[in-house]
Design a protein around this motif. Structure first.
Motif, PDB file in Angstrom:
ATOM      1  N   UNK A 297      86.997   4.064  76.260  1.00 32.00           N
ATOM      2  CA  UNK A 297      86.856   4.633  74.920  1.00 32.00           C
ATOM      3  C   UNK A 297      87.073   3.492  73.939  1.00 32.00           C
ATOM      4  N   UNK A 298      85.986   3.075  73.291  1.00 33.38           N
ATOM      5  CA  UNK A 298      86.085   1.935  72.377  1.00 33.38           C
ATOM      6  C   UNK A 298      86.329   2.414  70.951  1.00 33.38           C
ATOM      7  N   UNK A 299      87.094   1.673  70.219  1.00 29.17           N
ATOM      8  CA  UNK A 299      87.272   1.874  68.785  1.00 29.17           C
ATOM      9  C   UNK A 299      86.808   0.602  68.090  1.00 29.17           C
ATOM     10  N   UNK A 300      86.005   0.747  67.043  1.00 31.86           N
ATOM     11  CA  UNK A 300      85.491  -0.469  66.390  1.00 31.86           C
ATOM     12  C   UNK A 300      86.567  -1.210  65.618  1.00 31.86           C
TER      13      UNK A 300
ATOM     14  N   UNK B  85      76.704  -1.086  66.472  1.00 32.72           N
ATOM     15  CA  UNK B  85      75.776  -1.223  67.597  1.00 32.72           C
ATOM     16  C   UNK B  85      76.288  -2.197  68.649  1.00 32.72           C
ATOM     17  N   UNK B  86      77.033  -3.189  68.208  1.00 29.38           N
ATOM     18  CA  UNK B  86      77.535  -4.185  69.160  1.00 29.38           C
ATOM     19  C   UNK B  86      78.611  -3.637  70.089  1.00 29.38           C
ATOM     20  N   UNK B  87      79.101  -2.417  69.832  1.00 31.76           N
ATOM     21  CA  UNK B  87      80.122  -1.865  70.722  1.00 31.76           C
ATOM     22  C   UNK B  87      79.627  -1.752  72.152  1.00 31.76           C
ATOM     23  N   UNK B  88      78.304  -1.524  72.312  1.00 29.49           N
ATOM     24  CA  UNK B  88      77.747  -1.366  73.660  1.00 29.49           C
ATOM     25  C   UNK B  88      77.888  -2.649  74.478  1.00 29.49           C
ATOM     26  N   UNK B  89      78.006  -3.777  73.782  1.00 28.90           N
ATOM     27  CA  UNK B  89      78.200  -5.072  74.439  1.00 28.90           C
ATOM     28  C   UNK B  89      79.671  -5.432  74.570  1.00 28.90           C
ATOM     29  N   UNK B  90      80.404  -5.279  73.471  1.00 30.01           N
ATOM     30  CA  UNK B  90      81.792  -5.769  73.461  1.00 30.01           C
ATOM     31  C   UNK B  90      82.678  -4.982  74.417  1.00 30.01           C
ATOM     32  N   UNK B  91      82.371  -3.706  74.635  1.00 33.74           N
ATOM     33  CA  UNK B  91      83.202  -2.881  75.515  1.00 33.74           C
ATOM     34  C   UNK B  91      83.189  -3.366  76.960  1.00 33.74           C
TER      35      UNK B  91
ATOM     36  N   UNK C 256      86.839  -6.232  69.836  1.00 33.44           N
ATOM     37  CA  UNK C 256      85.520  -5.920  69.275  1.00 33.44           C
ATOM     38  C   UNK C 256      85.316  -6.684  67.966  1.00 33.44           C
ATOM     39  N   UNK C 257      86.305  -6.660  67.104  1.00 35.16           N
ATOM     40  CA  UNK C 257      86.215  -7.356  65.816  1.00 35.16           C
ATOM     41  C   UNK C 257      85.884  -8.833  66.031  1.00 35.16           C
ATOM     42  N   UNK C 258      86.616  -9.474  66.934  1.00 34.85           N
ATOM     43  CA  UNK C 258      86.396 -10.903  67.192  1.00 34.85           C
ATOM     44  C   UNK C 258      84.996 -11.162  67.745  1.00 34.85           C
ATOM     45  N   UNK C 259      84.551 -10.309  68.680  1.00 33.26           N
ATOM     46  CA  UNK C 259      83.238 -10.519  69.296  1.00 33.26           C
ATOM     47  C   UNK C 259      82.119 -10.356  68.274  1.00 33.26           C
ATOM     48  N   UNK C 260      82.245  -9.388  67.355  1.00 36.94           N
ATOM     49  CA  UNK C 260      81.231  -9.192  66.317  1.00 36.94           C
ATOM     50  C   UNK C 260      81.187 -10.404  65.389  1.00 36.94           C
ATOM     51  N   UNK C 261      82.352 -10.913  65.012  1.00 34.50           N
ATOM     52  CA  UNK C 261      82.378 -12.087  64.132  1.00 34.50           C
ATOM     53  C   UNK C 261      81.759 -13.302  64.821  1.00 34.50           C
ATOM     54  N   UNK C 262      82.056 -13.489  66.106  1.00 31.11           N
ATOM     55  CA  UNK C 262      81.463 -14.609  66.853  1.00 31.11           C
ATOM     56  C   UNK C 262      79.950 -14.446  66.950  1.00 31.11           C
ATOM     57  N   UNK C 263      79.499 -13.226  67.100  1.00 31.00           N
ATOM     58  CA  UNK C 263      78.057 -12.938  67.178  1.00 31.00           C
ATOM     59  C   UNK C 263      77.367 -13.302  65.859  1.00 31.00           C
TER      60      UNK C 263
END
Length: 645
Positions: A99-102, A242-248, A107-114
């Protein structure tokens, strides 16, 4: 918790949309979650390792506004609402792996790196955005998304029906326009990317009209992932979500590379038709820019309607799944939503129909079959049921029917048309009921105990097969049933292969079982007064008998291009021959849903010309309270051409 690398022969990764936490979940949130859960369970039934992801989308302007109304800080507000999602999913036996939470820090770090990665390669630039914005959808709107209804008033967003807001602000943009040709090429090469296929046609039309670069940051709000390198901006919610599908599953984490490679690309992503643009246009473009493969399938479902309207928090017409489950039971709700809410169209929900289906499908058709067999066997001291050593023709015919059913069931499940798969299964339930009735084991027990045991064994094998295929939809009920049959059930076993082998060679150890389903009393009309019936509604018997009503089987369904309502049906009417009949049901049924249906037709109507087609009869339909026509099905045992009297 995340899974380690799969050791099974196959793996399956399925995702739900992540849900806004501006209010509690409703039936419209439960439905896609169940679709994903059933997909995961079905693949476990095939022996595959599975990973199911769900979660919550916790950033964005409307979440911040909802928190402000409650007098809370956004983080405290979302923290308070997450249990409102986890608890119903537990109640409904949703077997998610994570169960991911944005707001999760990984997740926050991975989105920023992306974002940094895309900036370095030139896919993101800064500019100014001016245009209309739909707050409820967190979406920037194009001209074709707007309708100007009232002079001097803001336009209405066709995405949501809400008034749009004009925004003018500095933003960071993603070069979406640069991926237009690649997207169109992908759609052409992958025509099965979206189910149902008509949704792909809508997406292609949107992209062909031209893509504009996409704003992926906001400067006027503060509740979101800080935009890297520019703290005055936060990441636009869809670029975040949308990036949650990857970061999880480990994207951006060097220590989880093996895990990420195990699960990505996703095998199935479930979503509603109102967010198809984000998942079928923006999301693939993001992945192309990132150099990652695209998901294998998007399953796009319609809306659940209440009184003809989309179920919506803003409309206040939501159905609480928690209360619904308390009243009717969890597995009956799971069954009803998978069997009677078609993914290919919008569907209505009402408790009267739910009660009727629980009574007819579950309590009568399946529950009564199980109860009759168990009661008869145990009453006559047949607790241990040996595998049959002799096979009668009726037993072989039932086994062959099971194999045919399994082929048809698998085909529909592979297309994710669960409503059709379970319609196929229920025709087999009817076959097992007929077998049990025709063999009359209550008589055999007095005259031929050996044959009595064979009939009980064959029935047990058939019920076990039904139970295995029902398990993805009704896991708790079926596991209870298997205990009463003495069937050992172990998740991860490839039961589908075992069913295909079709060996009726199992011994069963039976034990008493309480009724699996509760029947609901039919709401009877008030009989204290007799309503007056206008004389003109009477029909003389000599007029009625002129109408030739007969059973027919639909063998072909053709689209009538000039009409948005009519299909051209080819109907096998037995001794009446093949008939061409036009039916105005295009808005409610797909051709696949009509194929093979056995129903009732009027065959002596005067032929009519419709769009150049001569219609030689009429299909009878029942109309629900919401105006939707429903097919009146004839029993499979009734031959085509049988006349109704």
């Amino acid at each position: 918790m995340a899974n380690n690398k799969t050791t099974a022969l196959c793996s399956f990764y399925v995702t739900t949309p992540i849900y806004y936490v501006n209010a509690k979940p409703h039936l419209g949130s439960l439905y896609p979650t169940l679709l994903a859960d059933v997909a995961a369970r079905w693949n476990r039934l095939k022996g595959c390792d599975t990973f199911m992801l769900t979660g919550t989308d916790e950033h964005g302007q409307k979440v911040a506004e909802a928190a402000e109304k409650m007098g809370m800080q956004p983080q405290a507000f979302v923290d308070s609402l997450v249990p409102a999602f986890k608890e119903p999913w537990k109640q409904y036996n949703i077997a998610y792996n994570h169960f991911i939470r944005t707001t999760d820090q990984y997740h926050v770090k991975a989105v920023q790196d992306w974002i940094v990665q895309l900036q370095k390669q030139g896919d993101i630039y800064k500019a100014t955005y001016e245009g209309w914005y739909d707050l409820s959808q967190e979406a920037f709107l194009t001209e074709k998304d707007l309708e100007f209804r009232e002079p001097g008033e803001p336009p209405v967003s066709l995405m949501s029906g809400n008034k749009a807001r004009w925004v003018s602000e500095e933003c960071y943009f993603f070069k979406l326009s640069a991926y237009q040709d690649r997207l169109l090429k992908f759609y052409k090469e992958n025509p099965d990317f979206i189910t149902p296929p008509e949704r792909l046609n809508e997406v292609i039309s949107f992209v062909e009209n031209g893509l504009k670069d996409l704003s992926i940051s906001r400067k006027t709000i503060t509740w979101g992932i800080p935009f890297p390198g520019d703290p005055s901006h936060v990441t636009y919610v869809w670029a975040d979500a949308l990036n949650n599908y990857l970061t999880a599953i480990g994207f951006g984490d060097k220590n989880r590379t093996e895990e990420f490679n195990t699960w990505w690309p996703a095998d199935l992503q479930v979503l509603g038709k109102d967010i198809v643009r984000f998942h079928a246009v923006y999301w693939p473009a993001f992945l192309m820019a990132t150099g990652l493969p695209l998901p294998r399938k998007l399953l796009v479902h319609g809306w659940i309607r209440i009184n003809g309207e989309k179920m919506s928090k803003s409309l206040g017409n939501v159905v609480d799944p928690v209360e619904l489950g308390k009243q009717y039971g969890i597995d009956p709700i799971r069954y009803y939503l998978m069997r009677y809410v078609a993914i290919s169209q919008d569907s209505s929900f009402n408790t009267e129909d739910l009660e009727n289906r629980i009574n007819t499908d579950l309590a009568n058709d399946f529950g009564n079959l199980v109860n009759r067999m168990l009661t008869l066997a145990l009453k006559n001291n047949l607790a241990h049921v040996p595998a049959p050593w002799h096979r009668h023709d009726a037993d072989v015919q039932l086994q062959n029917a099971m194999h045919k059913m399994l082929e048809d069931f698998e085909r529909e499940m592979s297309r994710y048309y669960y409503h059709q798969a379970y319609a196929v299964l229920w025709r087999f339930v009817a076959s097992v009921n007929r077998y049990f009735h025709d063999q009359e084991p209550w008589k055999l027990v007095k005259t031929d105990t050996e044959r009595f045991a064979e009939v009980i064994s064959t029935t047990c094998h058939a019920i076990k097969a039904i139970g295995l295929l029902l398990w993805p939809v009704m896991p708790a009920t079926i596991e209870k049933l298997f205990k009463a049959l003495g069937v050992e059930f172990t998740e991860g076993t490839n039961y589908i292969t075992l069913l295909h082998e079709g060996k009726f060679n199992t011994d069963f150890t039976l034990s008493p079982l309480e009724p699996l389903f509760t029947k609901y009393e039919e709401k009877k009309p008030d009989m204290t007064t007799t309503p007056e019936i206008p004389v003109q509604n009477y029909l003389a018997i000599e007029d009625f008998i002129k109408t030739e009503l007969a059973v027919g089987t639909i063998t072909a369904v053709e689209d009538v291009a000039k009409s948005d309502k009519i299909y051209k049906l080819t109907v096998d009417c037995g001794t009446y021959g093949l008939r061409t009949i036009c039916a105005g049901v295009k808005k409610f049924y797909t051709p696949e849903e009509l194929m093979g249906i056995k129903t009732v037709f009027v065959l002596n109507l005067k032929p009519r010309e419709l769009f150049g087609i001569t219609s030689q009869g009429m299909m009878l339909m029942a109309t629900n309270s919401d105006g939707k026509p429903t097919i009146v099905r004839a029993d499979e045992s009734v031959p085509a051409g049988t006349k109704l009297k």
